[in-house]
Write a protein that holds these residues in place. Structure first.
Motif, short mmCIF file in Angstrom:
data_model
loop_
_atom_site.label_atom_id
_atom_site.label_comp_id
_atom_site.label_asym_id
_atom_site.label_seq_id
_atom_site.Cartn_x
_atom_site.Cartn_y
_atom_site.Cartn_z
N LYS A 154 31.23 -51.38 -9.09
CA LYS A 154 30.06 -52.21 -8.87
C LYS A 154 29.15 -51.55 -7.84
CE LYS A 154 32.38 -56.61 -9.84
NZ LYS A 154 32.74 -57.95 -9.29
N VAL A 155 27.87 -51.62 -8.08
CA VAL A 155 26.88 -51.10 -7.13
C VAL A 155 26.04 -52.28 -6.67
CG1 VAL A 155 25.02 -49.47 -6.73
CG2 VAL A 155 26.83 -48.90 -8.37
N LYS A 156 26.09 -52.55 -5.36
CA LYS A 156 25.34 -53.65 -4.77
C LYS A 156 24.19 -53.08 -3.95
CE LYS A 156 29.41 -56.64 -4.72
NZ LYS A 156 30.32 -57.49 -3.92
N LEU A 157 22.98 -53.38 -4.38
CA LEU A 157 21.80 -52.78 -3.77
C LEU A 157 20.84 -53.86 -3.26
CD1 LEU A 157 20.92 -50.06 -6.45
CD2 LEU A 157 22.23 -49.74 -4.34
N PHE A 158 20.08 -53.47 -2.24
CA PHE A 158 18.93 -54.25 -1.80
C PHE A 158 17.70 -53.41 -2.12
CE2 PHE A 158 22.44 -55.90 0.61
CZ PHE A 158 22.21 -57.28 0.62
N VAL A 159 16.80 -53.98 -2.92
CA VAL A 159 15.66 -53.22 -3.44
C VAL A 159 14.40 -54.07 -3.37
CG1 VAL A 159 17.14 -51.90 -5.01
CG2 VAL A 159 16.06 -54.01 -5.81
N SER A 160 13.28 -53.39 -3.53
CA SER A 160 12.01 -54.09 -3.71
C SER A 160 11.11 -53.25 -4.60
CB SER A 160 11.32 -54.37 -2.37
OG SER A 160 10.87 -53.17 -1.77
N SER A 161 10.06 -53.87 -5.12
CA SER A 161 9.11 -53.19 -5.99
C SER A 161 7.74 -53.82 -5.81
CB SER A 161 9.55 -53.31 -7.46
OG SER A 161 8.58 -52.77 -8.33
N ASP A 162 6.70 -53.08 -6.13
CA ASP A 162 5.37 -53.68 -6.09
C ASP A 162 5.00 -54.28 -7.44
OD1 ASP A 162 4.88 -51.44 -7.63
OD2 ASP A 162 3.11 -50.80 -6.51
N ALA A 163 5.95 -54.26 -8.39
CA ALA A 163 5.74 -54.86 -9.71
C ALA A 163 6.42 -56.23 -9.77
CB ALA A 163 6.30 -53.95 -10.80
N GLU A 164 5.94 -57.10 -10.65
CA GLU A 164 6.53 -58.42 -10.81
C GLU A 164 7.89 -58.33 -11.51
OE1 GLU A 164 3.90 -61.08 -12.74
OE2 GLU A 164 2.46 -61.15 -11.08
N ASP A 165 8.08 -57.29 -12.29
CA ASP A 165 9.38 -57.04 -12.91
C ASP A 165 9.51 -55.55 -13.15
OD1 ASP A 165 11.89 -57.51 -13.94
OD2 ASP A 165 11.17 -57.93 -15.97
N THR A 166 10.73 -55.05 -13.05
CA THR A 166 11.01 -53.64 -13.23
C THR A 166 12.51 -53.48 -13.44
OG1 THR A 166 10.67 -51.42 -12.31
CG2 THR A 166 11.32 -53.16 -10.77
N ALA A 167 12.97 -52.25 -13.52
CA ALA A 167 14.39 -51.98 -13.72
C ALA A 167 14.91 -51.05 -12.64
CB ALA A 167 14.64 -51.37 -15.10
N PHE A 168 16.22 -51.13 -12.41
CA PHE A 168 16.92 -50.18 -11.54
C PHE A 168 18.17 -49.71 -12.27
CE2 PHE A 168 14.27 -52.40 -8.51
CZ PHE A 168 13.87 -51.38 -7.65
N THR A 169 18.42 -48.41 -12.18
CA THR A 169 19.58 -47.82 -12.85
C THR A 169 20.46 -47.11 -11.83
OG1 THR A 169 18.44 -45.71 -13.27
CG2 THR A 169 18.25 -47.42 -14.95
N VAL A 170 21.75 -46.98 -12.18
CA VAL A 170 22.68 -46.22 -11.35
C VAL A 170 23.48 -45.28 -12.26
CG1 VAL A 170 22.88 -47.96 -9.55
CG2 VAL A 170 24.45 -48.04 -11.49
#
Length: 280
Positions: A154-170
């Motif tokens: 499991k990968v637990k991340l804290f992230v942010s984006s300037d988009a209303e929706d997006t994706a993150f991959t590992v």
């Protein structure tokens, strides 16, 4: 030795599962004899080159956490057994028109048809850290002992984006002492359906959010002297559709936009990779 991707697996018989299936059907449907007890499940332990029998579910007795760190002096991205006390962040720009290409894994099934341009399956040699500006590579120091990976990371991340929706991959991989890296498992999530949500979850741009990505289970022993590497990005194409960075159903989007992505670590943001381990 049976080749799989760019690795060769000793004592791995690609027909073993087929033989076991025939034996199971013969026993349960035709009352035939079963050769011998094999347990509830068998898994091939990559890098150990052996099959393992499981009498019950594949459950790990303990979890080892590797925390994401950024060295403020050098900018190096590291995985460490302890979380840094202060918070830091690292950012990149995700362009859906230029997605990170898939290298390895088995989700893109097009390789089964033999198409020459299909993404290569299984464990494939990966590009070195820094090969793209939109891929963040975090590495451990060389392992002082073997690391038996047993189950679902499991990968637990804290992230942010300037988009209303997006994706993150590992993408989790083993880096051999000679620097060659091979993929172990990968995963993806969107902000709208983060953390197992079955309906879209609102996201306010620029606000840090906690996300959890769970990889498919696997048994793989990272060897002493190797490094554990975690790549974080926002695309893995064609294994996964390239997110357009727009809210709403992907299939209805006709345009794309750039997204400024940020990954936080340390302090109030203990982003980490959890590796399930089994005492053998």
């Amino acid at each position: 030795m049976v080749p799989s991707g760019d690795l060769s697996y000793p004592d791995h018989d690609r027909f073993q599962s087929l033989r076991e299936a025939f034996a199971w059907f013969n026993h349960h449907l035709k009352a035939g004899p079963y050769p011998e007890p094999i347990g509830d499940m068998q898994t091939y332990v990559i890098r150990d080159g052996e099959w393992r029998r499981w009498d019950g579910p594949m459950e790990s007795k303990r979890v080892r956490r590797f925390y994401l760190q950024k060295d403020e002096d050098t900018g190096f991205l590291q995985l460490s057994g302890t979380a840094q006390q202060h918070s830091s962040s690292v950012a990149y720009t995700y362009d859906p028109s230029y997605p990170v290409p898939t290298k390895g894994e088995r989700r893109p099934l097009r390789y089964l048809g033999g198409e020459p341009d299909a993404a290569k399956a299984a464990s494939v040699a990966q590009d070195p850290p820094g090969y793209r500006d939109d891929v963040l590579s975090f590495l451990t120091e060389p392992l002082e002992e073997d690391l038996p990976l047993t189950g679902a990371m499991k990968v637990k991340l804290f992230v942010s984006s300037d988009a209303e929706d997006t994706a993150f991959t590992v993408n989790v991989m083993e880096v051999f002492p000679d620097g060659t890296a091979y993929n172990i498992r990968d995963a993806i999530t969107s902000l709208a359906f983060r953390n197992g949500a079955v309906r879209p979850v609102p996201y306010r741009p620029h606000e840090p959010a906690g996300i959890e990505l769970e990889c498919w289970p696997i048994t793989w022993t990272l060897k002493r002297g190797s490094r554990l590497r975690l790549d974080i990005s926002s695309s893995n194409f064609p294994a996964y559709h390239a997110h357009p960075n727009l809210a709403g159903p992907w299939a209805q989007q006709t345009e794309v936009r750039l997204a400024e992505q940020t990954v936080y670590c340390g302090g109030a943001f203990p982003s980490c990779l959890e590796v399930p381990m089994d005492e053998r």
